[in-house]
Design a protein around this motif. Structure first.
Motif, mmCIF file in Angstrom:
data_model
loop_
_atom_site.group_PDB
_atom_site.id
_atom_site.type_symbol
_atom_site.label_atom_id
_atom_site.label_comp_id
_atom_site.label_asym_id
_atom_site.label_seq_id
_atom_site.Cartn_x
_atom_site.Cartn_y
_atom_site.Cartn_z
ATOM 1 N N SER A 180 18.804 -71.436 62.655
ATOM 2 C CA SER A 180 19.173 -70.697 61.444
ATOM 3 C C SER A 180 20.070 -71.540 60.546
ATOM 4 O O SER A 180 19.937 -71.505 59.310
ATOM 5 C CB SER A 180 19.888 -69.395 61.828
ATOM 6 O OG SER A 180 19.010 -68.523 62.519
ATOM 7 N N PHE A 181 20.979 -72.302 61.132
ATOM 8 C CA PHE A 181 21.798 -73.206 60.323
ATOM 9 C C PHE A 181 20.925 -74.260 59.651
ATOM 10 O O PHE A 181 21.154 -74.623 58.475
ATOM 11 C CB PHE A 181 22.863 -73.870 61.193
ATOM 12 C CG PHE A 181 24.126 -73.072 61.319
ATOM 13 C CD1 PHE A 181 24.943 -72.857 60.216
ATOM 14 C CD2 PHE A 181 24.506 -72.534 62.535
ATOM 15 C CE1 PHE A 181 26.115 -72.120 60.326
ATOM 16 C CE2 PHE A 181 25.680 -71.794 62.654
ATOM 17 C CZ PHE A 181 26.487 -71.588 61.553
ATOM 18 N N GLU A 182 19.947 -74.779 60.362
ATOM 19 C CA GLU A 182 19.069 -75.790 59.782
ATOM 20 C C GLU A 182 18.217 -75.194 58.659
ATOM 21 O O GLU A 182 17.976 -75.859 57.636
ATOM 22 C CB GLU A 182 18.191 -76.389 60.871
ATOM 23 C CG GLU A 182 18.981 -77.258 61.860
ATOM 24 C CD GLU A 182 18.165 -77.701 63.048
ATOM 25 O OE1 GLU A 182 18.594 -78.644 63.734
ATOM 26 O OE2 GLU A 182 17.096 -77.091 63.305
ATOM 27 N N ARG A 183 17.738 -73.974 58.836
ATOM 28 C CA ARG A 183 16.972 -73.332 57.761
ATOM 29 C C ARG A 183 17.838 -73.098 56.528
ATOM 30 O O ARG A 183 17.381 -73.251 55.388
ATOM 31 C CB ARG A 183 16.380 -72.016 58.268
ATOM 32 C CG ARG A 183 15.205 -72.190 59.225
ATOM 33 C CD ARG A 183 14.477 -70.875 59.448
ATOM 34 N NE ARG A 183 15.289 -69.928 60.206
ATOM 35 C CZ ARG A 183 15.210 -69.767 61.527
ATOM 36 N NH1 ARG A 183 14.377 -70.520 62.234
ATOM 37 N NH2 ARG A 183 15.953 -68.875 62.146
ATOM 38 N N LEU A 184 19.096 -72.722 56.762
ATOM 39 C CA LEU A 184 19.998 -72.517 55.629
ATOM 40 C C LEU A 184 20.275 -73.837 54.916
ATOM 41 O O LEU A 184 20.345 -73.893 53.673
ATOM 42 C CB LEU A 184 21.304 -71.889 56.128
ATOM 43 C CG LEU A 184 22.325 -71.487 55.056
ATOM 44 C CD1 LEU A 184 21.719 -70.500 54.070
ATOM 45 C CD2 LEU A 184 23.565 -70.893 55.709
ATOM 46 N N ALA A 185 20.428 -74.926 55.682
ATOM 47 C CA ALA A 185 20.616 -76.246 55.069
ATOM 48 C C ALA A 185 19.394 -76.642 54.241
ATOM 49 O O ALA A 185 19.524 -77.185 53.126
ATOM 50 C CB ALA A 185 20.889 -77.280 56.156
ATOM 51 N N ALA A 195 10.430 -65.111 47.811
ATOM 52 C CA ALA A 195 9.862 -64.789 49.123
ATOM 53 C C ALA A 195 10.532 -65.606 50.215
ATOM 54 O O ALA A 195 10.789 -65.111 51.319
ATOM 55 C CB ALA A 195 8.352 -65.036 49.109
ATOM 56 N N GLY A 196 10.840 -66.863 49.902
ATOM 57 C CA GLY A 196 11.521 -67.696 50.887
ATOM 58 C C GLY A 196 12.919 -67.202 51.188
ATOM 59 O O GLY A 196 13.373 -67.256 52.339
ATOM 60 N N GLY A 203 15.355 -63.749 58.916
ATOM 61 C CA GLY A 203 15.603 -64.588 60.085
ATOM 62 C C GLY A 203 17.043 -64.546 60.538
ATOM 63 O O GLY A 203 17.336 -64.537 61.740
ATOM 64 N N ALA A 204 17.988 -64.517 59.582
ATOM 65 C CA ALA A 204 19.404 -64.445 59.949
ATOM 66 C C ALA A 204 19.731 -63.107 60.594
ATOM 67 O O ALA A 204 20.483 -63.038 61.578
ATOM 68 C CB ALA A 204 20.262 -64.674 58.716
ATOM 69 N N LEU A 283 26.083 -78.202 57.423
ATOM 70 C CA LEU A 283 25.375 -77.154 58.168
ATOM 71 C C LEU A 283 24.504 -77.761 59.260
ATOM 72 O O LEU A 283 24.402 -77.208 60.364
ATOM 73 C CB LEU A 283 24.527 -76.316 57.212
ATOM 74 C CG LEU A 283 25.299 -75.433 56.222
ATOM 75 C CD1 LEU A 283 24.330 -74.692 55.310
ATOM 76 C CD2 LEU A 283 26.182 -74.428 56.969
ATOM 77 N N ARG A 284 23.885 -78.900 58.973
ATOM 78 C CA ARG A 284 23.082 -79.554 60.005
ATOM 79 C C ARG A 284 23.979 -80.093 61.118
ATOM 80 O O ARG A 284 23.579 -80.128 62.288
ATOM 81 C CB ARG A 284 22.255 -80.678 59.386
ATOM 82 C CG ARG A 284 21.132 -80.169 58.471
ATOM 83 C CD ARG A 284 20.173 -81.270 58.068
ATOM 84 N NE ARG A 284 19.076 -80.718 57.270
ATOM 85 C CZ ARG A 284 19.096 -80.622 55.940
ATOM 86 N NH1 ARG A 284 20.155 -81.063 55.267
ATOM 87 N NH2 ARG A 284 18.084 -80.089 55.300
ATOM 88 N N ARG A 285 25.176 -80.510 60.765
ATOM 89 C CA ARG A 285 26.113 -80.926 61.798
ATOM 90 C C ARG A 285 26.556 -79.745 62.661
ATOM 91 O O ARG A 285 26.754 -79.885 63.871
ATOM 92 C CB ARG A 285 27.332 -81.593 61.149
ATOM 93 C CG ARG A 285 27.013 -82.941 60.519
ATOM 94 C CD ARG A 285 28.250 -83.561 59.895
ATOM 95 N NE ARG A 285 27.966 -84.906 59.378
ATOM 96 C CZ ARG A 285 28.860 -85.682 58.787
ATOM 97 N NH1 ARG A 285 30.103 -85.238 58.617
ATOM 98 N NH2 ARG A 285 28.530 -86.879 58.364
ATOM 99 N N VAL A 286 26.718 -78.593 62.026
ATOM 100 C CA VAL A 286 27.037 -77.393 62.800
ATOM 101 C C VAL A 286 25.917 -77.092 63.791
ATOM 102 O O VAL A 286 26.169 -76.786 64.964
ATOM 103 C CB VAL A 286 27.259 -76.184 61.860
ATOM 104 C CG1 VAL A 286 27.409 -74.909 62.665
ATOM 105 C CG2 VAL A 286 28.496 -76.401 60.997
ATOM 106 N N ALA A 287 24.670 -77.161 63.337
ATOM 107 C CA ALA A 287 23.534 -76.927 64.235
ATOM 108 C C ALA A 287 23.558 -77.918 65.394
ATOM 109 O O ALA A 287 23.302 -77.549 66.551
ATOM 110 C CB ALA A 287 22.224 -77.056 63.461
#
Length: 317
Positions: A180-185, A195-196, A203-204, A283-287
């Motif tokens: 979910s963090f990666e999708r948000l990034a 729609a996205g 998803g969240a 955010l990707r680092r958080v993931a």
């Protein structure tokens, strides 16, 4: 896609392990033979039923069910004996005994299982046996034998531990949270369409049921260690999983809030803010760091990716 269950379904999406079925069968057979040898008279039905009901997915549940079963049988047998001696064994007496047993359990705030057991025992005694003190005592002894056999069978034959399902549910929450963090990034790097954004928000929100299942699985794992001889060596693993869940729970709330901000404020014609790429990197680092937590940390030699707070300048209009 799995069909939605209805009130008429006779099959379940989950089932007990084959080991659990085998333990129940062994407990019923041993209780029947032992009670038949120790207590002379009719077939030891009460012992077999007690053993069957007492073998549960955890030893804690087995002890609770044994107490529940024994109390219910004692109350039901005594009630049936009193009514049988006073009024005989007519059909009306059987029905009255069942109703009185249920009312008695309700007035004493007994559990549903105990209440049903009182009524069932009263019905069995009045319809199948004699209403004498000796018969009542024998049925109580039978039930106690069956309950003890059920506990011993559950304890002796691979005491159940529900640690693997808990570990799997926490792992699933960890992975879904990282994704979910990666999708948000990705949404910050490449602004999604309406729609996205809707898909991103759904998803969240789906993290909540994943978190709830992990919490339930951990509660079941903790319960399975009660009275379990293997519990002492496994409690540290359950505690580690609990620590992971305690860390993830507030992060799930924060992630849903961040996703909501993107959902509410992003638009197709908005000018990208220059700070968004840097936020996406964080955010990707958080993931990455989420995946390093818990039991995966020992197998992963990487260092955490988050090293310093992100400093943002005045955002654009």
């Amino acid at each position: 896609m799995r069909p939605v269950p209805t009130a008429f379904d006779v099959r379940s999406a989950t089932r007990p392990s084959l080991l659990q079925v085998g333990k129940s069968a062994v407990a019923v057979a041993v209780a029947w033979l032992l009670a038949g040898w120790l207590v002379h008279g009719p077939a030891p039905v009460f012992a077999a039923i007690a053993a069957l009901l007492v073998v549960q997915p955890s030893l804690n549940q087995s002890v609770a069910r044994a107490i529940e079963r024994s109390v219910g049988v004692i109350a039901g047998v005594v009630l049936a004996s009193v009514l049988g001696i006073a009024f005989g064994r007519a059909t009306a007496v059987v029905l009255v005994a069942a109703a009185v047993g249920l009312l008695l359990a309700w007035s004493l705030r007994m559990t549903v299982g105990t209440a049903n057991q009182i009524a069932i025992s009263a019905i069995l005694v009045l319809s199948l046996g004699a209403t004498t003190p000796e018969y009542a005592v024998d049925r109580i002894i039978e039930t106690v034998i069956g309950a003890i056999v059920g506990i011993i069978a559950n304890l002796a034959i691979v005491p159940p531990v529900a640690l693997a399902p808990a570990r799997e549910q926490v792992r699933r929450l960890r992975e879904e949270l990282a994704l979910s963090f990666e999708r948000l990034a990705d949404a910050l790097d490449h602004p999604p369409t309406a729609a996205g954004r809707e898909e991103l928000m759904i998803g969240a929100r789906l993290l909540r049921p994943v978190q709830s299942r992990a919490s339930d699985a951990l509660a079941a794992a903790s319960e399975s260690l009660t009275f379990n001889p293997r519990g002492r060596s496994l409690r540290t693993q359950v505690a580690a999983l609990r620590d992971d869940l305690d860390v993830f729970t507030p992060i799930v709330t924060q992630l849903i809030g961040m996703t909501r901000a993107v959902y509410d404020h992003a638009s197709d014609d908005a000018t990208p803010d220059p700070a968004l790429p840097a936020i996406a990197v964080q955010l990707r680092r958080v993931a990455h760091d989420v995946r390093l937590t818990g039991e995966q940390a020992d197998a992963a030699p990487e260092e955490p990716a988050l090293t310093a707070p992100l400093e943002l300048v005045q955002p654009g209009p």
